[in-house]
Design an enzyme around this catalytic site. Structure first.
Site, PDB file in Angstrom:
ATOM      1  CG  LEU A   1      13.348   4.370  -7.672  1.00 36.85           C
ATOM      2  CD1 LEU A   1      12.155   3.868  -8.479  1.00 36.85           C
ATOM      3  CD2 LEU A   1      13.380   5.898  -7.699  1.00 36.85           C
TER       4      LEU A   1
ATOM      5  CG  HIS B   1       1.968   9.143 -13.728  1.00 31.82           C
ATOM      6  ND1 HIS B   1       3.278   9.538 -13.797  1.00 31.82           N
ATOM      7  CD2 HIS B   1       1.894   8.297 -12.661  1.00 31.82           C
ATOM      8  CE1 HIS B   1       3.968   8.957 -12.821  1.00 31.82           C
ATOM      9  NE2 HIS B   1       3.150   8.203 -12.120  1.00 31.82           N
TER      10      HIS B   1
HETATM   11  C1  BG6 Z   1       3.680   5.975  -9.344  1.00 34.29           C
HETATM   12  C2  BG6 Z   1       2.697   6.177  -8.239  1.00 34.29           C
HETATM   13  O1  BG6 Z   1       4.174   7.215  -9.798  1.00 34.29           O
HETATM   14  O2  BG6 Z   1       3.028   5.315 -10.426  1.00 34.29           O
HETATM   15  C3  BG6 Z   1       2.117   4.846  -7.781  1.00 34.29           C
HETATM   16  O3  BG6 Z   1       3.341   6.803  -7.131  1.00 34.29           O
HETATM   17  C4  BG6 Z   1       1.519   4.123  -8.971  1.00 34.29           C
HETATM   18  O4  BG6 Z   1       1.110   5.046  -6.790  1.00 34.29           O
HETATM   19  C5  BG6 Z   1       2.541   4.038 -10.090  1.00 34.29           C
HETATM   20  O5  BG6 Z   1       1.148   2.811  -8.544  1.00 34.29           O
HETATM   21  C6  BG6 Z   1       1.921   3.470 -11.346  1.00 34.29           C
HETATM   22  O6  BG6 Z   1       2.930   3.253 -12.297  1.00 34.29           O
HETATM   23  P1  BG6 Z   1       2.799   2.095 -13.394  1.00 34.29           P
HETATM   24  O7  BG6 Z   1       4.019   2.247 -14.228  1.00 34.29           O
HETATM   25  O8  BG6 Z   1       2.725   0.804 -12.631  1.00 34.29           O
HETATM   26  O9  BG6 Z   1       1.521   2.392 -14.113  1.00 34.29           O
END
Ligand code: BG6
Length: 478
Positions: free
Chosen positions: A21, A241
């Site tokens: 990260l 999310h």
């Molecule tokens: C992360 C998850 O929080 O969000 C992942 O741990 C996922 O598994 C990712 O792939 C998706 O994020 P974005 O921004 O690519 O939609």
């Protein structure tokens, strides 16, 4: 959320500095942000990790990461030399405290410190203890602490983590990250709803039939089996999310735009949600299949996944919000890996007209209004409405009023640029408050671990069984 507030000179102490990260997202985002604001010299980053390495090794690693992210090598080498240092935790937290004091002295910093914990959940408690034990939880300037997800693994562990944080830091020092909140289109949900009365006046059970939220990914678990096989989609995507998106769609207007007024309304919306029972959930797990013309392995064949694992890589669930605005309007959420398209979209279906005038033989119906809010990849809005096609009066077709961010504004900033800026200016609007995260765990607590998973081939839209939750799935892909 704001681009005009100055960034104070500060020390950014980055735990997990050599991890994925930090390298892929955080360091490039930090430099992009500081450069765009002309504040490159206001930061010093102290990378912290378990491994022993010199400042020089760390800078070298960072230069590689920046170069991969497309920065000019020469420009970045100079910045890394001036602004990056490294400290190994093998010298303990007292060693870290000495190093911090030394760097603040050497760079004339006044004690503003951001501790960024880009570390696995099991390492958080020890880090909090270490910070407090060595007196690093107080300073002459501001102190801010960033926690990456996952925030606990269930309600109990999240409550425990909040207790532990609150014993050492106040809520206004704690920045819990959900990177979805910093996506430009997610932030725009507030503007869309509360700056456009024509939508807000229809945003309720009188006018809305149902809301669907889809988070579809084409990727699988990308070598993260160690984490994902214990987590699954409910913990990985729904708890954070998706429930954040739902809260922004369902919340009442805040009294003001300050962080707590917005977060108060989100918590109220989450509190109105019934705990979801197993009968309202369908889980799936991908088997081998094909995506974009490439064969991909099934989940159980992915390296590191436990034999016979029943971890879900797909989940669909029905949520009921028990308040005046939403009672009776189903919110159906669906998230999956190895689906045919990458798409995050909110589909709002409005009620049909009470009488169908354009339906001469009394069968069928007009298409009605639907609003598609696409959060990624092709960010924008499509408002579907009915028009008469040339010819017969009752030949009604659905067409869209369409807006695309890219057409109007060009490229959108990366979520981490926004989050780092807000951290450094101390704006908590896009960070999750402790009570929000606990409410989100409460909602899904009953469905965290289920044994029943239905198979779906990679490249499909999930298991057939999920269609029992809706009349039909609504997605709009150009
Ligand atoms: C992360 C998850 O929080 O969000 C992942 O741990 C996922 O598994 C990712 O792939 C998706 O994020 P974005 O921004 O690519 O939609």
């Amino acid at each position: 959320m704001t681009g005009s507030v100055p960034i104070d000179p500060h020390l950014l102490v980055l735990f997990g500095a050599t991890g994925d990260l930090s390298r892929r997202k955080l360091l490039p985002a930090l430099f992009r942000l500081l450069r765009s604001r002309g504040f490159e010299d206001r930061t010093h980053v102290l990378g912290v990790g378990n491994s022993r390495r010199s400042d020089e090794d760390f800078r070298q690693m960072a230069v590689e990461a920046f170069t991969e992210a497309g920065f000019d090598r020469e420009e970045i080498e100079e910045w890394c030399l001036d602004c990056l240092s490294y400290q190994s935790l093998s010298e303990g937290f007292d060693g870290l405290a000495d190093r911090i004091a030394g760097l603040e002295n050497a760079h004339g910093l006044t004690g503003n410190r951001a501790f960024y914990l880009a570390i696995p959940p099991e390492a958080i408690e020890g880090t909090l203890e270490g910070l407090a034990g060595s007196g690093l939880d107080s300073a002459s300037g501001w102190i801010r602490l960033v926690i990456e997800k996952p925030f606990g693994v269930d309600l109990e562990s999240a409550e425990e983590l909040n207790r532990s944080l609150h014993a050492r830091f106040s809520e206004d020092q704690i920045f819990r990250i959900d990177h979805y909140l910093a996506k430009e289109t997610v932030q725009n949900l507030l503007v869309f709803r509360f700056a456009n009365p024509i939508f807000e006046s229809s945003w309720n059970r009188d006018r809305i039939e149902s809301v669907q939220i889809t988070v579809a990914e084409t990727i699988g678990i990308e070598g993260r089996a160690g984490y994902f096989d214990k987590a699954g989609m409910v913990r990985d995507i729904v708890q954070n999310h998706m429930l954040q998106l739902l809260a922004l769609v369902a919340m009442e207007p805040p009294v003001r735009l300050d962080p707590d007024s917005i977060r108060d309304e989100k918590v109220k919306a989450l509190r109105s949600i019934y705990p979801i029972g197993p009968e309202a959930v369908v889980r799936g797990q991908y088997t081998a299949g094909e995506i974009d013309g490439h064969d991909v392995a099934g989940y159980l064949e992915e390296g590191g996944v436990g034999p016979g694992s029943t971890t879900e890589t797909f989940v669909a669930l029905r949520v009921a919000i028990d308040n005046w605005r939403w009672r009776g309007v189903p919110f159906v959420l669906r998230a999956g890996k190895r689906l045919p398209d990458r798409l995050t979209q909110i589909a709002v279906t409005f009620k049909q007209p009470p009488v169908s005038l354009f339906d001469a033989d009394g069968e069928g119906q007009v298409n009605g209004n639907e609003l598609y809010i696409t959060l990624q990849p092709d960010e924008g809005f499509d408002l579907m409405f009915d028009v008469k096609s040339p010819g017969g009066v009752s030949d009604v077709r659905s067409r869209s009023l369409r807006f695309r961010y890219a057409d109007a504004f060009g490229t959108l900033p990366d979520a981490y640029d926004t989050l780092l800026e807000d951290l450094l200016i101390g704006d908590q609007t896009l960070f999750v408050r402790g009570d929000e995260t606990e409410e989100a765990w409460r909602i899904i607590q009953l469905i965290l671990d289920g044994d029943e998973v239905h198979e779906y081939p990679a490249g499909s839209w999930g298991p057939q069984e999920a269609s029992s939750l809706v009349d039909r799935w609504r997605v709009r892909i150009d």
